[in-house]
Enzyme design. Structure first.
Site, PDB file in Angstrom:
ATOM      1  CG  PHE A   8      -2.240   0.731   0.966  1.00 46.90           C
ATOM      2  CD1 PHE A   8      -2.963   0.583  -0.202  1.00 46.90           C
ATOM      3  CD2 PHE A   8      -2.734   1.603   1.934  1.00 46.90           C
ATOM      4  CE1 PHE A   8      -4.135   1.285  -0.422  1.00 46.90           C
ATOM      5  CE2 PHE A   8      -3.909   2.304   1.740  1.00 46.90           C
ATOM      6  CZ  PHE A   8      -4.612   2.144   0.550  1.00 46.90           C
ATOM      7  CB  THR A  82       5.243  -6.029  -1.715  1.00 51.79           C
ATOM      8  OG1 THR A  82       5.704  -7.143  -2.491  1.00 51.79           O
ATOM      9  CG2 THR A  82       3.971  -6.417  -0.984  1.00 51.79           C
ATOM     10  CE  LYS A 111      10.893  -3.012 -11.300  1.00 50.10           C
ATOM     11  NZ  LYS A 111      11.540  -1.718 -11.515  1.00 50.10           N
ATOM     12  CB  VAL A 138       8.244  -4.562 -18.877  1.00 52.84           C
ATOM     13  CG1 VAL A 138       9.110  -3.993 -19.992  1.00 52.84           C
ATOM     14  CG2 VAL A 138       8.916  -5.772 -18.246  1.00 52.84           C
ATOM     15  N   GLY A 140       5.974   0.428 -17.351  1.00 56.82           N
ATOM     16  CA  GLY A 140       4.839   1.048 -16.649  1.00 56.82           C
ATOM     17  C   GLY A 140       3.532   1.072 -17.408  1.00 56.82           C
ATOM     18  N   GLY A 193      10.933  10.415  -7.323  1.00 54.44           N
ATOM     19  CA  GLY A 193      10.338   9.174  -6.813  1.00 54.44           C
ATOM     20  C   GLY A 193      10.330   8.047  -7.833  1.00 54.44           C
ATOM     21  CG  ASP A 207      14.630  -1.082 -13.295  1.00 52.72           C
ATOM     22  OD1 ASP A 207      13.900  -1.751 -12.541  1.00 52.72           O
ATOM     23  OD2 ASP A 207      14.186  -0.320 -14.180  1.00 52.72           O
ATOM     24  CE  LYS A 211      11.580  -1.612 -15.469  1.00 52.11           C
ATOM     25  NZ  LYS A 211      11.896  -0.201 -15.335  1.00 52.11           N
TER      26      LYS A 211
HETATM   27  N1  HSE Z   1      13.140   2.633 -11.232  1.00 52.28           N
HETATM   28  C1  HSE Z   1      12.322   2.324 -12.374  1.00 52.28           C
HETATM   29  C2  HSE Z   1      12.571   3.382 -13.441  1.00 52.28           C
HETATM   30  C3  HSE Z   1      10.881   2.306 -11.961  1.00 52.28           C
HETATM   31  O1  HSE Z   1      13.242   4.383 -13.160  1.00 52.28           O
HETATM   32  O2  HSE Z   1      12.138   3.206 -14.570  1.00 52.28           O
HETATM   33  C4  HSE Z   1       9.969   1.591 -12.923  1.00 52.28           C
HETATM   34  O3  HSE Z   1      10.256   0.239 -13.063  1.00 52.28           O
END
Ligand code: HSE
Length: 328
Positions: A8, A82, A111, A138, A140, A193, A207, A211
């Site tokens: 949440f 989460t 992920k 992947v 968003g 953020g 990251d 993906k």
């Molecule tokens: N940290 C990732 C980004 C968040 O900057 O794209 C989305 O997966």
């Protein structure tokens, strides 16, 4: 359709807000954050739970845990949002396994479990006749998996290339446009953020590699793992390299690339002409699919954010609602 929502934070609250605003026929019957939980088979009041979270930092009562919800609550689909753990995917991996084993659908933005255990989770879901969907993992808000599976169903996918990390793209855009140093741009990206809890996952290309593994395993069933990806991040891209590229009307972007034949999984900073379709700015993502029937297609959109990620999760839920849950 009844859902149990685990997590949440920004994504979980985004989902709850959209469900509170729109009548989509989706009711949250159980909810947990890292400290507390709430179960109500008649449907949780989303306005009051959002207000409680804002006032107290918790969504419910201590003593009601995510594990208990997954095992015992009444729901049709688990929504696992989460935070990502790429080491072993836990605790999300266990949550998803338990829900699938109970014959519940699972939707996740997480992920870790999908990069680590997609073949096993898929087999479990198929065995129980339920859906496992992970659109939000992947790029968003870009509906890449629905596009691959449905819109472009029947195509063969030859290659995928894309800007899949908004944090790196923001840093590279700001360094080139404003002459910011790498550290200044990273600080700004963190304030937005978008960055992972540990931003080295973003800037070192991990990251993006995660993906890429999820995409390649989804499309080609490769069973690839993170160490199979050849990864170079943007942490060594200098302002000088960027201004050199600028002089040739080019720029640098962190590109994830998966090719079917000969098999290649690579993440690296690339010099691209400014009119290249993958040159997007700020936190945007862009992804090009090379297909045999439809040719080349490029999708551009927001790769993260509370409502953008909620869009992907809710798209998965509506697909499940319409194809698997809704009565006649
Ligand atoms: N940290 C990732 C980004 C968040 O900057 O794209 C989305 O997966």
């Amino acid at each position: 359709m009844k859902i149990a929502l685990l997590g949440f934070g920004s994504v979980g609250q985004g989902i709850a807000r959209v469900l509170a605003e729109r009548d989509l026929g989706i009711t949250i019957t159980a909810l947990a954050d890292s400290k507390s939980g709430i179960i109500d088979p008649n449907g949780i009041s989303l306005e009051s739970v959002l207000a409680r979270k804002e006032q107290t930092g918790s969504c419910g009562k201590t003593g009601i845990t995510a594990e208990e919800i997954v095992r015992t609550a009444d729901y049709d689909a688990l929504v696992e949002v989460t935070p990502t753990n790429v080491q072993d995917g836990e605790p999300a991996l266990s949550h998803i396994r338990t829900a699938l084993a109970r014959g519940k659908h699972a939707v996740t933005s997480n992920k870790g479990p999908i990069a680590i255990a997609l073949p096993q989770l898929r087999a479990l879901a198929q065995g129980r006749g339920v859906q496992l969907r992970y659109e939000a993992t992947v790029c968003g808000a870009i509906p890449i998996f629905h596009t691959l599976e449905h819109g472009l169903g029947g195509n063969r996918f030859l290659a995928i290339r894309g800007v899949m990390n908004g944090t790196c793209n923001y840093i590279l855009s700001r360094m080139a446009a404003e002459g910011l140093t790498y550290d200044q741009a990273l600080m700004e990206a963190r304030q937005l953020g978008y960055a992972e809890a540990d931003p080295t996952y973003d800037v070192r290309g991990i990251d993006t590699a995660i993906k890429l593994v999820i995409l390649a395993n989804s499309i080609w069933g490769l069973g690839a793992r993170l160490p199979d990806v050849d990864v170079t991040g943007i942490d060594r891209v200098t302002p000088e390299a960027l201004s050199l590229a600028e002089k040739q009307d080019c720029t640098v972007r962190l590109i994830g690339e998966a090719i079917q034949e000969p098999s290649l999984l690579r993440v690296s900073p690339r010099i691209l002409s400014k009119d290249h379709p993958l040159v997007v700015y700020g936190t945007l993502n862009a992804i090009t699919l090379e297909t045999d029937l439809a040719g080349e297609l490029t999708f551009i959109g927001k790769g993260a954010g509370s409502r953008e990620t909620a869009s992907a999760v809710i798209g998965d839920l509506i697909f499940i609602r319409d194809c698997y849950v809704k009565g006649p």
